[in-house]
Design a protein around this motif. Structure first.
Motif, PDB file in Angstrom:
ATOM      1  N   ILE A  47      -9.052  31.171  27.773  1.00 59.83           N
ATOM      2  CA  ILE A  47      -8.191  30.336  28.851  1.00 59.83           C
ATOM      3  C   ILE A  47      -8.176  29.101  28.095  1.00 59.83           C
ATOM      4  N   GLY A  48      -8.859  28.316  27.550  1.00 63.39           N
ATOM      5  CA  GLY A  48      -8.957  27.316  27.458  1.00 63.39           C
ATOM      6  C   GLY A  48      -8.095  26.938  25.967  1.00 63.39           C
ATOM      7  N   ASP A  49      -7.782  28.025  25.072  1.00 64.70           N
ATOM      8  CA  ASP A  49      -6.946  27.622  24.451  1.00 64.70           C
ATOM      9  C   ASP A  49      -4.888  27.390  25.068  1.00 64.70           C
ATOM     10  N   ALA A  50      -5.337  28.982  25.566  1.00 65.35           N
ATOM     11  CA  ALA A  50      -3.881  28.889  26.446  1.00 65.35           C
ATOM     12  C   ALA A  50      -3.422  27.605  27.404  1.00 65.35           C
ATOM     13  N   TRP A  51      -4.602  27.248  28.000  1.00 64.92           N
ATOM     14  CA  TRP A  51      -4.547  25.825  28.323  1.00 64.92           C
ATOM     15  C   TRP A  51      -3.909  24.834  27.910  1.00 64.92           C
ATOM     16  N   LYS A  52      -4.829  24.239  26.831  1.00 62.04           N
ATOM     17  CA  LYS A  52      -4.483  23.159  26.294  1.00 62.04           C
ATOM     18  C   LYS A  52      -2.995  23.582  25.749  1.00 62.04           C
ATOM     19  N   GLY A  53      -2.815  24.253  25.540  1.00 65.22           N
ATOM     20  CA  GLY A  53      -0.917  25.338  24.712  1.00 65.22           C
ATOM     21  C   GLY A  53      -1.016  24.342  26.230  1.00 65.22           C
ATOM     22  N   ASP A  54      -0.585  24.704  26.949  1.00 65.95           N
ATOM     23  CA  ASP A  54       0.292  24.367  28.460  1.00 65.95           C
ATOM     24  C   ASP A  54       0.112  23.161  28.421  1.00 65.95           C
ATOM     25  N   GLN A  55      -1.549  22.995  28.159  1.00 64.18           N
ATOM     26  CA  GLN A  55      -1.059  20.833  28.165  1.00 64.18           C
ATOM     27  C   GLN A  55      -0.213  20.016  27.176  1.00 64.18           C
ATOM     28  N   CYS A  56       0.045  20.871  26.292  1.00 63.80           N
ATOM     29  CA  CYS A  56       0.455  20.173  25.159  1.00 63.80           C
ATOM     30  C   CYS A  56       2.306  20.182  25.710  1.00 63.80           C
ATOM     31  N   ILE A  57       1.934  21.805  25.578  1.00 61.34           N
ATOM     32  CA  ILE A  57       4.111  22.127  26.702  1.00 61.34           C
ATOM     33  C   ILE A  57       4.139  20.866  27.201  1.00 61.34           C
ATOM     34  N   ASP A  58       3.315  20.365  29.115  1.00 58.10           N
ATOM     35  CA  ASP A  58       3.665  19.335  29.759  1.00 58.10           C
ATOM     36  C   ASP A  58       3.334  18.560  29.058  1.00 58.10           C
ATOM     37  N   GLN A  59       2.804  18.078  28.474  1.00 53.84           N
ATOM     38  CA  GLN A  59       3.056  16.753  27.660  1.00 53.84           C
ATOM     39  C   GLN A  59       4.051  16.279  27.354  1.00 53.84           C
ATOM     40  N   SER A  60       4.553  17.265  26.395  1.00 55.98           N
ATOM     41  CA  SER A  60       6.086  16.694  26.189  1.00 55.98           C
ATOM     42  C   SER A  60       7.263  16.792  27.126  1.00 55.98           C
ATOM     43  N   ILE A  61       7.222  17.354  27.890  1.00 58.97           N
ATOM     44  CA  ILE A  61       8.066  17.624  29.045  1.00 58.97           C
ATOM     45  C   ILE A  61       7.862  16.128  29.565  1.00 58.97           C
ATOM     46  N   VAL A  62       7.041  15.759  29.969  1.00 54.80           N
ATOM     47  CA  VAL A  62       6.858  14.687  30.184  1.00 54.80           C
ATOM     48  C   VAL A  62       6.412  13.026  29.634  1.00 54.80           C
ATOM     49  N   ASP A  63       7.002  13.689  28.002  1.00 52.20           N
ATOM     50  CA  ASP A  63       7.506  12.377  27.036  1.00 52.20           C
ATOM     51  C   ASP A  63       9.069  12.305  27.200  1.00 52.20           C
ATOM     52  N   MET A  64       9.615  13.934  27.455  1.00 53.95           N
ATOM     53  CA  MET A  64      10.673  13.915  27.143  1.00 53.95           C
ATOM     54  C   MET A  64      11.263  12.902  29.080  1.00 53.95           C
ATOM     55  N   LYS A  65      10.289  13.540  29.450  1.00 54.54           N
ATOM     56  CA  LYS A  65      11.377  12.646  30.796  1.00 54.54           C
ATOM     57  C   LYS A  65      10.914  11.423  31.242  1.00 54.54           C
ATOM     58  N   ASP A  66      10.097  10.924  30.066  1.00 56.38           N
ATOM     59  CA  ASP A  66      10.350  10.036  29.736  1.00 56.38           C
ATOM     60  C   ASP A  66      11.089   8.650  29.269  1.00 56.38           C
ATOM     61  N   LYS A  67      10.969   9.604  28.134  1.00 55.54           N
ATOM     62  CA  LYS A  67      12.369   8.887  27.215  1.00 55.54           C
ATOM     63  C   LYS A  67      13.893   8.752  27.874  1.00 55.54           C
ATOM     64  N   VAL A  68      13.698  10.206  28.890  1.00 50.88           N
ATOM     65  CA  VAL A  68      14.684  10.207  29.730  1.00 50.88           C
ATOM     66  C   VAL A  68      15.012   8.953  31.084  1.00 50.88           C
ATOM     67  N   ALA A  69      14.091   8.527  31.368  1.00 50.50           N
ATOM     68  CA  ALA A  69      14.226   7.526  32.249  1.00 50.50           C
ATOM     69  C   ALA A  69      14.335   6.260  31.839  1.00 50.50           C
ATOM     70  N   MET A  70      13.830   6.138  30.755  1.00 52.98           N
ATOM     71  CA  MET A  70      13.846   4.888  29.781  1.00 52.98           C
ATOM     72  C   MET A  70      15.083   4.673  29.420  1.00 52.98           C
ATOM     73  N   LEU A  71      15.816   5.604  28.785  1.00 48.57           N
ATOM     74  CA  LEU A  71      17.629   5.897  29.041  1.00 48.57           C
ATOM     75  C   LEU A  71      18.148   5.072  29.941  1.00 48.57           C
ATOM     76  N   HIS A  72      17.942   5.987  30.968  1.00 49.40           N
ATOM     77  CA  HIS A  72      18.773   5.353  32.006  1.00 49.40           C
ATOM     78  C   HIS A  72      18.966   4.212  32.252  1.00 49.40           C
ATOM     79  N   GLY A  73      17.294   3.663  32.222  1.00 54.99           N
ATOM     80  CA  GLY A  73      17.350   2.398  33.062  1.00 54.99           C
ATOM     81  C   GLY A  73      17.433   1.676  31.459  1.00 54.99           C
ATOM     82  N   GLU A  74      18.025   1.651  30.136  1.00 51.02           N
ATOM     83  CA  GLU A  74      18.764   1.049  29.070  1.00 51.02           C
ATOM     84  C   GLU A  74      20.158   1.473  29.476  1.00 51.02           C
ATOM     85  N   LYS A  75      20.340   2.649  30.347  1.00 53.80           N
ATOM     86  CA  LYS A  75      21.838   2.563  30.363  1.00 53.80           C
ATOM     87  C   LYS A  75      22.686   1.339  31.426  1.00 53.80           C
TER      88      LYS A  75
END
Length: 351
Positions: A67-95
């Motif tokens: 369960i921990g390994d699966a949770w870590k994998g999900d956490q990595c995926i969640d974190q990459s989604i969060v990172d991409m959303k942060d970049k999108v928000a930053m791009l919207h600000g720049e735009k």
């Protein structure tokens, strides 16, 4: 006075000794059973509990790791989604900042137009807007198209010099164009990030890694539970067998106790019969002695009466000396003592 019967007493003593020996043997077996139960079963039970605990701990550790390994994998995926959303928000600000700069350029153009006094419907203004359209078409050929008439007019404008107003506005337009191109790039990046986020979410829905990990963990715990259950069943069987052996031993002991109790009852019956025989014998002896006493008492009474009569009659008219009278009195006294002795002997026999 004591009553004894040697043969019966010896039998009672032998029976009592045998009963004590059987009781000692039974007590020895009980002590052995208790010792075996304490030294074997209790120890095995503690060892069995340790084995059960260790197996359950290993299974739990393995399940938690899954369960921990699966949770870590999900956490990595969640974190990459969060990172991409942060970049999108930053791009919207720049735009937004770029749009502000472009709007500021439009304001500068309007200020220059007013400064030069160029009207909105003048040919100079229309030519400027046509030149700006050609720049848009060059940057976005798929979105902006020039008509044939517009191309012919642009050819004419290329052969003549631009006005100062047009040159200043075109410089501002080229400056704006830089930020417009950057915004186009931003839009492309945002679309890419959003597409990646959607793809990740779709893949997650397809695979359900956490669900699979949970199922695997449940399977591990279930297998460990069955294994432990098998151990407990085996332990239960051993325990039942030991309890059965103990019950058999207890049943044997109770049977022996019952037999001993019956023997004791039989012994008491025999003793009672012996006692009754002795009492009957004592009664018979007492009756015989009572008859003898009465007979002796009767003879003594008759002798006493005869002597007294002799003394009263003066031995048939013959003068009796004082010595003879004294002898007669002694005989009477001895007869009285004999009567008392006979009575005392009968009392002793009854006791």
């Amino acid at each position: 006075m004591q009553i004894r019967a040697n043969v019966n007493d010896n039998q009672v003593i032998c029976v009592s000794n045998a009963a004590r020996e059987r009781a000692a043997q039974r007590e020895g077996r009980r002590a052995l059973n208790n010792q075996r139960k304490t030294s074997i079963y209790a120890g095995d039970l503690g060892m069995q509990n340790d084995v059960v605990t260790q197996r359950m701990q290993r299974a739990r550790k393995k399940a938690l790791k899954m369960i921990g390994d699966a949770w870590k994998g999900d956490q990595c995926i969640d974190q990459s989604i969060v990172d991409m959303k942060d970049k999108v928000a930053m791009l919207h600000g720049e735009k937004k900042e770029n749009l502000d700069i472009i709007a500021e350029g439009d304001a500068q153009k309007e200020k220059v137009r007013q400064e030069y006094g160029v009207s909105m419907d003048s040919q100079e203004q229309k030519d400027l807007e046509l030149l700006e359209k050609r720049s848009d078409a060059q940057c976005n050929p798929l979105e902006v198209h020039l008509t044939k008439e517009e191309e012919e007019r642009l050819a004419q404008l290329d052969e003549q010099p631009l006005t100062e107003y047009q040159e200043r506005c075109l410089r501002i337009d080229r400056y704006q164009r830089t930020y417009e191109i950057r915004n186009d790039q931003i839009d492309s990046q945002v679309r890419g990030y959003n597409a990646s986020i959607r793809s990740i979410k779709i893949e997650r829905l397809k695979h359900h890694e956490m669900v699979k990990a949970q199922k695997k963990a449940d399977a591990v715990m279930e297998a460990a539970g069955k294994d432990v259950l098998g151990l407990l069943v085996d332990e239960g069987k051993d325990h039942v067998e030991e309890e059965l052996e103990e019950k058999i031993e207890e049943a044997k002991d109770k049977a022996e106790e019952k037999a001993e109790e019956e023997e004791k009852i039989e012994e008491r019956k025999e003793e009672q019969e012996v006692l009754e025989e002795r009492i009957d014998e004592a009664h018979e002896n007492s009756e015989e002695r009572e008859a003898q006493r009465r007979e002796a008492e009767e003879r003594a009474r008759e002798g006493s009466d005869l002597l007294e009569a002799m003394m009263d009659a003066g031995m048939g008219g013959v003068s009796v000396t004082s010595d003879v009278q004294s002898d007669i009195k002694d005989m009477l006294h001895k007869m009285k003592l004999l009567e008392e002795d006979i009575k005392g002997s009968m009392v002793d026999d009854l006791l």
